[in-house]
Motif scaffolding. Sequence first.
Motif, PDB file in Angstrom:
ATOM      1  N   ASN A 162     -53.869  35.562  21.720  1.00  0.00           N
ATOM      2  CA  ASN A 162     -54.465  36.358  22.926  1.00  0.00           C
ATOM      3  C   ASN A 162     -54.294  37.665  22.997  1.00  0.00           C
ATOM      4  OD1 ASN A 162     -55.904  36.006  25.629  1.00  0.00           O
ATOM      5  ND2 ASN A 162     -53.831  36.555  26.158  1.00  0.00           N
ATOM      6  N   THR A 174     -60.141  40.478  34.625  1.00  0.00           N
ATOM      7  CA  THR A 174     -58.787  40.700  34.379  1.00  0.00           C
ATOM      8  C   THR A 174     -58.698  42.121  34.523  1.00  0.00           C
ATOM      9  OG1 THR A 174     -59.058  41.198  32.141  1.00  0.00           O
ATOM     10  CG2 THR A 174     -58.693  38.773  32.635  1.00  0.00           C
ATOM     11  N   SER A 216     -48.593  37.414  30.122  1.00  0.00           N
ATOM     12  CA  SER A 216     -48.223  37.540  31.385  1.00  0.00           C
ATOM     13  C   SER A 216     -49.250  37.665  32.578  1.00  0.00           C
ATOM     14  CB  SER A 216     -47.419  38.922  31.222  1.00  0.00           C
ATOM     15  OG  SER A 216     -48.333  40.052  30.786  1.00  0.00           O
ATOM     16  N   LYS A 217     -50.425  37.740  31.992  1.00  0.00           N
ATOM     17  CA  LYS A 217     -51.529  37.983  33.089  1.00  0.00           C
ATOM     18  C   LYS A 217     -52.885  37.468  32.303  1.00  0.00           C
ATOM     19  CE  LYS A 217     -50.275  42.204  33.328  1.00  0.00           C
ATOM     20  NZ  LYS A 217     -49.687  43.302  32.623  1.00  0.00           N
ATOM     21  N   TYR A 259     -62.699  48.098  18.717  1.00  0.00           N
ATOM     22  CA  TYR A 259     -62.466  46.935  19.222  1.00  0.00           C
ATOM     23  C   TYR A 259     -63.294  45.622  18.549  1.00  0.00           C
ATOM     24  CZ  TYR A 259     -61.696  43.328  23.166  1.00  0.00           C
ATOM     25  OH  TYR A 259     -61.723  42.075  23.842  1.00  0.00           O
TER      26      TYR A 259
HETATM   27  P1  NAP Z   1     -55.082  41.624  30.016  1.00  0.00           P
HETATM   28  O1  NAP Z   1     -55.252  40.860  31.376  1.00  0.00           O
HETATM   29  O2  NAP Z   1     -54.929  43.204  29.976  1.00  0.00           O
HETATM   30  O3  NAP Z   1     -53.707  41.071  29.625  1.00  0.00           O
HETATM   31  C1  NAP Z   1     -53.213  41.561  28.209  1.00  0.00           C
HETATM   32  C2  NAP Z   1     -52.201  40.528  28.060  1.00  0.00           C
HETATM   33  O4  NAP Z   1     -51.730  40.894  26.433  1.00  0.00           O
HETATM   34  C3  NAP Z   1     -50.840  40.934  28.464  1.00  0.00           C
HETATM   35  O5  NAP Z   1     -50.101  39.707  28.755  1.00  0.00           O
HETATM   36  C4  NAP Z   1     -50.028  42.096  27.808  1.00  0.00           C
HETATM   37  O6  NAP Z   1     -48.613  41.761  28.123  1.00  0.00           O
HETATM   38  C5  NAP Z   1     -50.385  41.331  26.530  1.00  0.00           C
HETATM   39  N1  NAP Z   1     -50.216  42.288  25.613  1.00  0.00           N
HETATM   40  C6  NAP Z   1     -50.987  43.578  25.176  1.00  0.00           C
HETATM   41  N2  NAP Z   1     -50.865  44.127  24.008  1.00  0.00           N
HETATM   42  C7  NAP Z   1     -49.527  43.463  23.505  1.00  0.00           C
HETATM   43  C8  NAP Z   1     -48.861  43.291  22.352  1.00  0.00           C
HETATM   44  N3  NAP Z   1     -48.783  44.285  21.536  1.00  0.00           N
HETATM   45  N4  NAP Z   1     -47.898  42.600  22.075  1.00  0.00           N
HETATM   46  C9  NAP Z   1     -47.802  41.470  23.045  1.00  0.00           C
HETATM   47  N5  NAP Z   1     -48.491  41.395  24.071  1.00  0.00           N
HETATM   48  C10 NAP Z   1     -49.401  42.313  24.345  1.00  0.00           C
HETATM   49  O7  NAP Z   1     -56.287  41.319  29.142  1.00  0.00           O
HETATM   50  P2  NAP Z   1     -57.164  39.918  29.250  1.00  0.00           P
HETATM   51  O8  NAP Z   1     -58.522  40.590  29.663  1.00  0.00           O
HETATM   52  O9  NAP Z   1     -56.580  38.743  29.614  1.00  0.00           O
HETATM   53  O10 NAP Z   1     -57.453  39.869  27.460  1.00  0.00           O
HETATM   54  C11 NAP Z   1     -56.903  38.824  26.866  1.00  0.00           C
HETATM   55  C12 NAP Z   1     -57.588  38.570  25.261  1.00  0.00           C
HETATM   56  O11 NAP Z   1     -59.048  38.178  25.757  1.00  0.00           O
HETATM   57  C13 NAP Z   1     -57.440  39.974  24.574  1.00  0.00           C
HETATM   58  O12 NAP Z   1     -57.382  39.689  23.406  1.00  0.00           O
HETATM   59  C14 NAP Z   1     -58.825  40.514  24.939  1.00  0.00           C
HETATM   60  O13 NAP Z   1     -59.443  41.404  23.891  1.00  0.00           O
HETATM   61  C15 NAP Z   1     -59.769  39.206  25.252  1.00  0.00           C
HETATM   62  N6  NAP Z   1     -60.875  39.608  25.663  1.00  0.00           N
HETATM   63  C16 NAP Z   1     -61.022  39.798  27.030  1.00  0.00           C
HETATM   64  C17 NAP Z   1     -62.233  39.869  27.709  1.00  0.00           C
HETATM   65  C18 NAP Z   1     -62.346  40.303  29.213  1.00  0.00           C
HETATM   66  O14 NAP Z   1     -63.456  40.435  29.676  1.00  0.00           O
HETATM   67  N7  NAP Z   1     -61.073  40.443  29.888  1.00  0.00           N
HETATM   68  C19 NAP Z   1     -63.302  39.662  27.165  1.00  0.00           C
HETATM   69  C20 NAP Z   1     -63.311  39.387  25.670  1.00  0.00           C
HETATM   70  C21 NAP Z   1     -62.183  39.175  25.145  1.00  0.00           C
HETATM   71  P3  NAP Z   1     -47.922  42.832  29.096  1.00  0.00           P
HETATM   72  O15 NAP Z   1     -48.850  43.197  30.151  1.00  0.00           O
HETATM   73  O16 NAP Z   1     -46.925  42.332  29.674  1.00  0.00           O
HETATM   74  O17 NAP Z   1     -47.672  44.249  28.403  1.00  0.00           O
END
Ligand code: NAP
Length: 243
Positions: free
Chosen positions: A88, A189, A13-14, A154
């Motif tokens: 993801n 994000t 979703s984001k 994490y």
């Molecule tokens: P984000 O913008 O906070 O988005 C998280 C997404 O995951 C949202 O669509 C949310 O849905 C969904 N979500 C969370 N918990 C969920 C659940 N239990 N079931 C189904 N959907 C769920 O996060 P992001 O930064 O894009 O991160 C995406 C992935 O990349 C994650 O696995 C994160 O650990 C990884 N990551 C991110 C970074 C970074 O710097 N941003 C770095 C390394 C790894 P809703 O909002 O609709 O609830």
Amino acid sequence: MDTTPIALITGASKGIGAATALILARDGFDIWLNYRGDHQAAATVSEAVVALGRDCRLLPFDVADSNATTVALEPLLEEATPFAVINNAGFAADTLMLTMDFEREWKRVLSVHLDGFFLVTKLVLAKMLRKRRGRVVNIVSTSGQAGMAGQVNYSAAKAGLIGATKALAQEMGKRDILVNAVAPGFIQTDMTNDLPWDAILPKIPLGRVGRPEEVAEVVSFLCSAKATYITGQTIAVNGGIYM
Ligand code: NAP
């Protein structure tokens, strides 16, 4: 491929998931778009996917909930089999281990990342095996490769997912199902909005935060016909912060 390939993306979703949905749609995939609760954001991503000429199915469910995952996916899997699954969905609950709550911060973080991977992937794999083709891409993190203070939960979850990626790649190789991980560093994000950038940026060799699209392009590559001999790998997209 005979019909339009489908990519199932969790947490789309984001952020990184939304960017992945749009780039995979651009690259010819119909999208099954999972998210947890933000219906408005998911609808916006869906509209953008449709504007690219692709189908988008919205699938709101908690990936850590076995029953909800089965109820959402099983009927769709009767009709079609995704070529790619992108695990993801995720979140962080940062605190030092000494102050970490067992249920809310330790178990919940492990559950969303590890149970989520297990539940979603297992359902789809059963169908992929019959097709003898497919891709699984797990979104992990620099935190799971290097460890990060304040993220014992994490880091453990993402390191676990890297191990699962390698093991599943070995199980599935002969069936031409390729399993890889992508490890983002600091990406702009909602998850990283409140980080102390003044302290972080000097530590990143490229000197800037990454964009979700920069991660999504690598995911798309791993789901493409250009990546037919890569499996069990963890590909970092991190501006050089961990080498
Ligand atoms: P984000 O913008 O906070 O988005 C998280 C997404 O995951 C949202 O669509 C949310 O849905 C969904 N979500 C969370 N918990 C969920 C659940 N239990 N079931 C189904 N959907 C769920 O996060 P992001 O930064 O894009 O991160 C995406 C992935 O990349 C994650 O696995 C994160 O650990 C990884 N990551 C991110 C970074 C970074 O710097 N941003 C770095 C390394 C790894 P809703 O909002 O609709 O609830």
